[in-house]
Write a protein that holds these residues in place. Structure first.
Motif, PDB file in Angstrom:
ATOM      1  N   ALA A 292       0.827  -1.204   0.000  1.00  0.00           N
ATOM      2  CA  ALA A 292       0.000   0.000   0.000  1.00  0.00           C
ATOM      3  C   ALA A 292       0.862   1.255   0.000  1.00  0.00           C
ATOM      4  N   LEU A 293       1.903   1.271   0.815  1.00  0.00           N
ATOM      5  CA  LEU A 293       2.757   2.447   0.894  1.00  0.00           C
ATOM      6  C   LEU A 293       3.528   2.665  -0.401  1.00  0.00           C
ATOM      7  N   PHE A 294       3.989   1.595  -1.023  1.00  0.00           N
ATOM      8  CA  PHE A 294       4.716   1.768  -2.287  1.00  0.00           C
ATOM      9  C   PHE A 294       3.764   2.253  -3.378  1.00  0.00           C
ATOM     10  N   ARG A 295       2.561   1.692  -3.428  1.00  0.00           N
ATOM     11  CA  ARG A 295       1.596   2.182  -4.409  1.00  0.00           C
ATOM     12  C   ARG A 295       1.296   3.661  -4.169  1.00  0.00           C
ATOM     13  N   HIS A 296       1.104   4.025  -2.917  1.00  0.00           N
ATOM     14  CA  HIS A 296       0.846   5.428  -2.578  1.00  0.00           C
ATOM     15  C   HIS A 296       1.979   6.321  -3.086  1.00  0.00           C
ATOM     16  N   CYS A 297       3.231   5.929  -2.850  1.00  0.00           N
ATOM     17  CA  CYS A 297       4.366   6.731  -3.306  1.00  0.00           C
ATOM     18  C   CYS A 297       4.451   6.774  -4.829  1.00  0.00           C
ATOM     19  N   ALA A 298       3.937   5.749  -5.488  1.00  0.00           N
ATOM     20  CA  ALA A 298       3.931   5.715  -6.957  1.00  0.00           C
ATOM     21  C   ALA A 298       2.773   6.508  -7.547  1.00  0.00           C
ATOM     22  N   GLU A 299       2.010   7.173  -6.686  1.00  0.00           N
ATOM     23  CA  GLU A 299       0.889   7.982  -7.166  1.00  0.00           C
ATOM     24  C   GLU A 299       0.953   9.413  -6.630  1.00  0.00           C
ATOM     25  N   ILE A 300       2.154   9.832  -6.187  1.00  0.00           N
ATOM     26  CA  ILE A 300       2.331  11.203  -5.721  1.00  0.00           C
ATOM     27  C   ILE A 300       2.204  12.159  -6.901  1.00  0.00           C
ATOM     28  N   ASP A 301       1.433  13.200  -6.727  1.00  0.00           N
ATOM     29  CA  ASP A 301       1.221  14.176  -7.802  1.00  0.00           C
ATOM     30  C   ASP A 301       2.527  14.864  -8.198  1.00  0.00           C
ATOM     31  N   LEU A 302       2.571  15.307  -9.451  1.00  0.00           N
ATOM     32  CA  LEU A 302       3.693  16.076 -10.002  1.00  0.00           C
ATOM     33  C   LEU A 302       4.997  15.291  -9.989  1.00  0.00           C
ATOM     34  N   SER A 303       4.907  13.975 -10.103  1.00  0.00           N
ATOM     35  CA  SER A 303       6.087  13.123 -10.196  1.00  0.00           C
ATOM     36  C   SER A 303       5.895  12.150 -11.348  1.00  0.00           C
ATOM     37  N   SER A 304       6.999  11.637 -11.867  1.00  0.00           N
ATOM     38  CA  SER A 304       6.934  10.698 -12.993  1.00  0.00           C
ATOM     39  C   SER A 304       7.314   9.282 -12.614  1.00  0.00           C
ATOM     40  N   SER A 305       7.980   9.108 -11.457  1.00  0.00           N
ATOM     41  CA  SER A 305       8.403   7.764 -11.064  1.00  0.00           C
ATOM     42  C   SER A 305       8.653   7.721  -9.566  1.00  0.00           C
ATOM     43  N   VAL A 306       8.767   6.499  -9.044  1.00  0.00           N
ATOM     44  CA  VAL A 306       9.122   6.272  -7.653  1.00  0.00           C
ATOM     45  C   VAL A 306      10.316   5.338  -7.628  1.00  0.00           C
ATOM     46  N   ARG A 307      11.212   5.545  -6.652  1.00  0.00           N
ATOM     47  CA  ARG A 307      12.397   4.699  -6.512  1.00  0.00           C
ATOM     48  C   ARG A 307      12.647   4.424  -5.041  1.00  0.00           C
ATOM     49  N   TRP A 308      12.785   3.148  -4.704  1.00  0.00           N
ATOM     50  CA  TRP A 308      13.125   2.744  -3.329  1.00  0.00           C
ATOM     51  C   TRP A 308      14.454   2.012  -3.391  1.00  0.00           C
ATOM     52  N   ASP A 309      15.505   2.657  -2.878  1.00  0.00           N
ATOM     53  CA  ASP A 309      16.854   2.127  -3.031  1.00  0.00           C
ATOM     54  C   ASP A 309      17.222   1.055  -2.018  1.00  0.00           C
ATOM     55  N   THR A 310      16.486   0.944  -0.922  1.00  0.00           N
ATOM     56  CA  THR A 310      16.891   0.051   0.170  1.00  0.00           C
ATOM     57  C   THR A 310      15.845  -1.016   0.458  1.00  0.00           C
ATOM     58  N   ALA A 311      15.176  -1.503  -0.571  1.00  0.00           N
ATOM     59  CA  ALA A 311      14.137  -2.518  -0.378  1.00  0.00           C
ATOM     60  C   ALA A 311      14.759  -3.855   0.019  1.00  0.00           C
ATOM     61  N   PRO A 312      14.095  -4.620   0.891  1.00  0.00           N
ATOM     62  CA  PRO A 312      14.617  -5.941   1.267  1.00  0.00           C
ATOM     63  C   PRO A 312      14.479  -6.931   0.125  1.00  0.00           C
ATOM     64  N   ALA A 313      15.286  -7.979   0.181  1.00  0.00           N
ATOM     65  CA  ALA A 313      15.287  -8.972  -0.894  1.00  0.00           C
ATOM     66  C   ALA A 313      13.961  -9.707  -1.006  1.00  0.00           C
ATOM     67  N   ASP A 314      13.194  -9.789   0.085  1.00  0.00           N
ATOM     68  CA  ASP A 314      11.936 -10.530   0.045  1.00  0.00           C
ATOM     69  C   ASP A 314      10.722  -9.602  -0.077  1.00  0.00           C
ATOM     70  N   SER A 315      10.918  -8.391  -0.586  1.00  0.00           N
ATOM     71  CA  SER A 315       9.786  -7.483  -0.770  1.00  0.00           C
ATOM     72  C   SER A 315       8.758  -8.106  -1.711  1.00  0.00           C
ATOM     73  N   PRO A 316       7.456  -8.013  -1.377  1.00  0.00           N
ATOM     74  CA  PRO A 316       6.426  -8.589  -2.251  1.00  0.00           C
ATOM     75  C   PRO A 316       6.096  -7.713  -3.454  1.00  0.00           C
ATOM     76  N   ILE A 317       6.671  -6.533  -3.551  1.00  0.00           N
ATOM     77  CA  ILE A 317       6.267  -5.580  -4.588  1.00  0.00           C
ATOM     78  C   ILE A 317       6.475  -6.113  -6.004  1.00  0.00           C
ATOM     79  N   PRO A 318       7.654  -6.633  -6.372  1.00  0.00           N
ATOM     80  CA  PRO A 318       7.816  -7.116  -7.754  1.00  0.00           C
ATOM     81  C   PRO A 318       6.843  -8.231  -8.125  1.00  0.00           C
ATOM     82  N   ALA A 319       6.514  -9.107  -7.166  1.00  0.00           N
ATOM     83  CA  ALA A 319       5.595 -10.204  -7.461  1.00  0.00           C
ATOM     84  C   ALA A 319       4.148  -9.745  -7.533  1.00  0.00           C
ATOM     85  N   ALA A 320       3.837  -8.624  -6.889  1.00  0.00           N
ATOM     86  CA  ALA A 320       2.449  -8.153  -6.834  1.00  0.00           C
ATOM     87  C   ALA A 320       2.039  -7.351  -8.060  1.00  0.00           C
TER      88      ALA A 320
END
Length: 445
Positions: free
Chosen positions: A266-294
């Motif tokens: 939810a938090l990553f999706r929220h950050c990927a929908e911030i107004d006046l931005s074109s992309s989101v980047r999280w540099d310190t994600a853990p290896a088992d983050s569910p984001i790529p699979a979701a």
């Protein structure tokens, strides 16, 4: 360094040093010289990170210098933090910061002398391990540091992230300072849930994470997005800032902490929908983050890089092995060699007996320094029982790579970093050392 300098450390100095450097601790009264020397070592004329020696002492350790004719040519410092290990236990570690050698004194043994002094002092003080984040990947392996936790860099385009099916829940957004108390309290409450997490003192929050510090991913306006559960309690947060030119700005996530995978999504999706931005980047994600699979579009919301994050040097291998818990039964004799380290670390042979959910039993069978003759020795609380057949042999850097479960022993053996008496022991080692969740650190220092 005159009256402001303390006694030099009488540590071991390698024979190939052109000078017999004598590292010394730096007193608060001499902090300006130390700060300026550290800045010069990083190629700056003024301190980039306004640490004073008094602040460093307030965080639990000390600043170090090496001098040549009254000029500081090498600096370092260390802090005492608590590191979360697999199973949720913590152990005190020495966090090494501000390591520099003046360009005029490179390759002359200054760093070797500093590391020997610091690691020797930590060992004498009962610290189980030293940790650091490295500016270069080739420096610290020779001192017994291995990559204990890696980080994944996740990116996604704004509005085309493929996470539309993820419910957002209740999210509050404001300047980071508005929610400081809540995010600090939440992280302290959950920091024992993931191996690799370091405790953050108050000074670190205000000086590095939320302050105006410009290096190591800090500095400038920051925002925080708080995720709350049905009762209104914080169950996760994302600390972020906007970078880049107007119309092409990137939401850069500095911290994202939660123990709930759905909240992470939810938090990553929220950050990927911030107004006046074109992309989101999280540099310190853990290896088992569910984001790529979701994501529904793995070509757009995906991992673009993996790099080292937390480096760890086991100073007390037996104590470190005993402090964590294990995921499967294990009964093994292992030898951790010290000869390859750039400081006078002893070779230690231990017997490790572990069962899931119970404290491990670690018995020191032998401990010999670089100049000692082999022979059994005793450790407080453990009975020396003589040398048994060794099932696993590695150096300190290799144990540092495995202690948090980041790199499997099978991989380390295949890479020639670990030797086993029988290949059949590798599945048991990997099962015992595995960590769920995966180790992760979101701190730079």
């Amino acid at each position: 360094m005159g009256s402001a300098t303390r006694e030099p450390y009488g540590g071991r100095v390698s024979a190939d040093q052109p000078h017999r450097w004598r590292p010394m601790t730096s007193a608060p009264a001499d902090q300006h010289r130390w700060e300026r020397a550290a800045a010069l070592g990083f190629g700056e004329t003024e301190p980039v990170d306004p640490w004073s020696t008094e602040q460093i002492e307030g965080l639990g350790r000390q600043a170090w210098v090496v001098e040549d004719r009254d000029t500081i040519v090498g600096t370092s410092a260390d802090l005492t933090w608590q590191l979360t290990l697999p199973g949720g236990t913590t152990t005190p570690v020495g966090a090494v910061i501000a390591v520099t050698t003046r360009a005029s004194h490179r390759r002359r043994g200054v760093l070797t002398a500093l590391m020997g002094a610091q690691l020797g002092a930590m060992t004498a003080g009962g610290i189980a391990a030293a940790v650091l984040t490295a500016s270069e990947g080739t420096i610290y392996g020779r001192f017994g540091f291995g990559v204990a936790a890696s980080q994944h860099q996740l990116v996604a385009p704004t509005g085309r992230h493929g996470l539309d099916h993820v419910p957002l829940g209740r999210i509050d957004l404001d300047e980071a300072s508005v929610f400081r108390a809540e995010i600090v309290a939440f992280r302290r409450r959950v920091e024992g849930q993931r191996p690799g997490t370091l405790s953050r003192p108050e000074l670190w929050w205000d000086h590095v994470v939320l302050g105006e510090r410009r290096s190591f991913g800090g500095g400038g306006p920051q925002f925080v997005s708080l995720h709350r559960d049905a009762d209104g309690s914080v169950d996760g947060y994302a600390l972020w800032r906007l970078e880049g030119e107007w119309g092409q700005r990137t939401v850069v996530v500095r911290d994202l902490h939660t123990v709930d995978p759905q909240v992470e999504l939810a938090l990553f999706r929220h950050c990927a929908e911030i107004d006046l931005s074109s992309s989101v980047r999280w540099d310190t994600a853990p290896a088992d983050s569910p984001i790529p699979a979701a994501t529904a579009d793995p070509r757009k919301c995906h991992i673009v890089g993996i790099r080292d994050q937390l480096w760890l040097c086991p100073l007390d291998p037996a104590g470190l092995l005993a402090a964590r818990t294990y995921s499967a039964p294990l009964d093994l004799t292992l030898r951790v060699e010290g000869g390859a380290s750039g400081w006078s670390a002893p070779t230690v042979t231990v017997r490790l007996r572990a069962d899931p959910g119970a404290p491990a039993e670690v018995t020191v069978l032998d401990q010999a320094g670089p100049d000692d003759e082999a022979g059994p020795s005793q450790r407080a609380g453990s009975l020396s029982v003589g040398i048994e057949p060794v099932g696993l042999t590695c150096d300190r850097a290799t144990l540092g790579m495995a202690i948090l479960g980041t790199t499997p022993w099978r991989t380390l053996a295949a890479a020639g970093r670990a030797g086993v008496s029988n290949q059949d022991v590798l599945p048991s080692l990997d099962a015992a050392f595995a960590s769920h969740p995966a180790a992760n650190s979101q701190d730079y220092f």
